[in-house]
Design a protein around this motif. Structure first.
Motif: not given
Length: 168
Positions: A7-12, A48-49, A100-114
């Motif tokens: 997820m990317a913030p709206p101003d990125l 903060r939800l 809902r706050s304006g963040w956008r989905l940049l894509g998906l990433a996969s891996g054994a850990d973050q």
């Protein structure tokens, strides 16, 4: 392997431009959240939800009041069920709230850990930016036949047999 929503913030503008911009990306795992299962309210407040907190409290209160009137072990079953359901849906609700706050989905990433998922994602972004092919091959697209009737060779498949369908 785990899958993460990036997820990317709206101003990125460009996550590859600088390390500061890349640090602003959020990787949300697509899996069961043990923290949300065990400490639901604390997990919601930590992320903060606020709207989700209000909905969770109202739904939990209504469910537990109904369970009190049912009596027996219904109160335990209701509380456990609510926590289990929230554990499964917590990361999806977090992603929904961010969108809902304006963040956008940049894509998906996969891996054994973050960390591995982040490395793979940024490697793919740098490959796209430089115009070089990515090191990880993408699978070939699935070719679908134009006909709805399945075939084996030249014979059409009808039910579990080969050949033409007969009218009875």
């Amino acid at each position: 392997m785990s899958t993460y929503y990036v997820m990317a913030p709206p101003d990125l503008r460009d996550p590859v431009a600088s390390p500061h911009e890349a640090d602003r990306l959020v990787f949300i795992p697509d899996r069961f959240s043990w923290g949300a299962f065990v400490f639901s309210v604390v997990w919601i407040i930590w992320h903060r939800l606020w709207l989700v907190l209000l909905g969770y409290l109202v739904l939990t209160l209504a469910l537990e009041l109904a369970a009190v009137f049912a009596g027996g072990s219904a109160l335990f079953v209701a509380a456990f069920s609510m926590s289990l359901l929230f554990g499964f849906e917590a990361n999806g609700i977090r992603r929904w709230s961010m969108e809902r706050s304006g963040w956008r989905l940049l894509g998906l990433a996969s891996g054994a850990d973050q960390t591995e998922a982040e490395l793979r994602f940024f490697h793919g972004l740098q490959s796209e930016a430089s115009g070089l092919p990515a090191a990880i091959d993408t699978p070939a697209p699935i070719v679908r036949p134009s006909s709805i009737i399945p075939r084996i060779g030249t014979e059409s498949v009808v039910g579990l047999t080969l050949g033409q369908e007969t009218n009875r």
